[in-house]
Design a protein around this motif. Structure first.
Motif, PDB file in Angstrom:
ATOM      1  N   SER A  30       0.843  -1.198   0.000  1.00  0.00           N
ATOM      2  CA  SER A  30       0.000   0.000   0.000  1.00  0.00           C
ATOM      3  C   SER A  30       0.879   1.248   0.000  1.00  0.00           C
ATOM      4  N   GLY A  31       0.768   2.050  -1.034  1.00  0.00           N
ATOM      5  CA  GLY A  31       1.551   3.280  -1.114  1.00  0.00           C
ATOM      6  C   GLY A  31       2.418   3.332  -2.359  1.00  0.00           C
ATOM      7  N   SER A  32       3.292   4.331  -2.396  1.00  0.00           N
ATOM      8  CA  SER A  32       4.120   4.575  -3.573  1.00  0.00           C
ATOM      9  C   SER A  32       5.359   3.680  -3.571  1.00  0.00           C
ATOM     10  N   ARG A  33       5.764   3.258  -4.763  1.00  0.00           N
ATOM     11  CA  ARG A  33       7.027   2.525  -4.931  1.00  0.00           C
ATOM     12  C   ARG A  33       8.135   3.439  -5.453  1.00  0.00           C
ATOM     13  N   ASP A  34       7.832   4.704  -5.629  1.00  0.00           N
ATOM     14  CA  ASP A  34       8.794   5.708  -6.075  1.00  0.00           C
ATOM     15  C   ASP A  34       9.267   6.486  -4.842  1.00  0.00           C
ATOM     16  N   ILE A  35      10.558   6.439  -4.543  1.00  0.00           N
ATOM     17  CA  ILE A  35      11.068   7.106  -3.338  1.00  0.00           C
ATOM     18  C   ILE A  35      11.737   8.445  -3.651  1.00  0.00           C
ATOM     19  N   THR A  36      11.612   8.922  -4.905  1.00  0.00           N
ATOM     20  CA  THR A  36      12.169  10.236  -5.233  1.00  0.00           C
ATOM     21  C   THR A  36      11.219  11.334  -4.767  1.00  0.00           C
ATOM     22  N   CYS A  48       4.428   4.841   1.695  1.00  0.00           N
ATOM     23  CA  CYS A  48       5.554   4.221   0.989  1.00  0.00           C
ATOM     24  C   CYS A  48       5.407   2.706   1.063  1.00  0.00           C
ATOM     25  N   ALA A  49       5.423   2.050  -0.107  1.00  0.00           N
ATOM     26  CA  ALA A  49       5.243   0.607  -0.156  1.00  0.00           C
ATOM     27  C   ALA A  49       6.551  -0.160  -0.089  1.00  0.00           C
TER      28      ALA A  49
END
Length: 303
Positions: free
Chosen positions: A261-267, A290-291
């Motif tokens: 659950s959440g974004s896989r992009d950490i930028t 954040c996933a």
């Protein structure tokens, strides 16, 4: 106490599941937050849900977890007043789902239910779309004796795959939402004598979603894929010692983990959700959370 046998629910135009059956009982309303049950005037998180005597409440708001396969259900019991003292941990009422057990004759069934997203009625001016795709849901149950008059087994399984056309908020773009689920149940009953009964049950739910979202989102970049494997195991023993003394012992444990659950992009550019305050806090650019960060799995176990 109100008892709803499974064959009566099959002929009743209500949704499948213990909540929809309980909604027909006196003193119960399905008008709580997110259609949760309000029983005997208590808060919607103050109810107790049981499956074969095992607690099936989730941890955050006390709502019921989907540990049921409709063809495996024998009856649903709803208690809101004069509830026996053996039940605790609730303020409103008790909803019990009792599943079938094996007998001295091997018996089973298979059911196939077909749905199609194109059979839904839509509001034309919103720009919604449907998918013209038939999707089957499979259910199978079987039970019988391992040792006649002593040891019995029962098993059930359900496999479903939902595909639905959905529309983004405000921007009105269309996308396909998917929900895949596999449920299974195993139950054993041992009666070494007329006054002693041992039962052991295991329920499993493997579910995953594609293009899921939290709240109102305005672009496909705010969608994510996640999964939530869950299981419930328990054992019980009851004995009749005399005409006035009965003993019961129960133990259960539940495992639930949310993953992805959440974004896989950490930028900073791709992983930052943006809220539009002028559009009821609808979001775009990224899912919330954040996933892939350490500790991103949400575990909600209990016993």
């Amino acid at each position: 106490e109100v008892v709803f046998p499974a064959d009566a629910l099959e002929r009743t135009p209500v949704g499948r599941g213990p909540e929809r059956a309980a909604d027909m009982a006196p003193g119960v309303s399905g008008r709580g937050p997110t259609s949760a049950l309000v029983m005997a005037g208590a808060f919607s998180y103050g109810n107790l849900f049981l499956v074969d005597g095992l607690p099936a409440n989730e941890n955050t708001r006390g709502l019921s977890r989907p540990f049921f396969i409709q063809d495996a259900v024998l009856e649903t019991r709803v208690s809101t007043v004069s509830v026996p003292a053996e039940y605790g941990r609730f303020q409103g009422g008790v909803v019990q789902t009792i599943t079938r057990s094996g007998g001295n004759t091997v018996a089973g069934s298979i059911r196939v239910t077909v749905t199609n997203d194109d059979w839904r009625a839509l509001t034309p001016y919103r720009g919604d779309q449907t998918l013209n795709r038939r999707v089957p849901t499979w259910e199978a149950v079987i039970g019988g004796p391992a040792v006649k008059n002593r040891l019995y087994y029962f098993g059930a399984a359900l496999g479903s795959q939902l595909e639905q056309g959905r529309t983004l908020a405000y921007t009105r773009g269309n996308y396909t939402y998917g929900d895949r689920e596999l449920k299974y149940q195993l139950k054993g009953t041992w009666t070494p004598s007329k006054s002693h009964t041992f039962r052991a049950s295991y329920f499993g739910v493997d579910s995953s979603r594609t293009n899921a979202s939290t709240g109102s989102v305005m672009d496909t970049a705010s969608l994510y894929d996640n999964e939530s494997p869950e299981s419930l195991a328990g054992a019980s023993y009851n004995t009749v010692r005399s005409s006035r003394l009965l003993l019961d012992a129960h133990y259960s444990r539940r495992w639930l983990t949310y993953r992805g659950s959440g974004s896989r992009d950490i930028t900073l550019e791709g992983g930052t959700p943006i809220w539009d305050r002028s559009r009821s806090d609808a979001r775009f650019n990224s899912p919330q959370g954040c996933a892939v960060c350490p500790g991103s799995e949400d575990e909600r176990h209990n016993q």
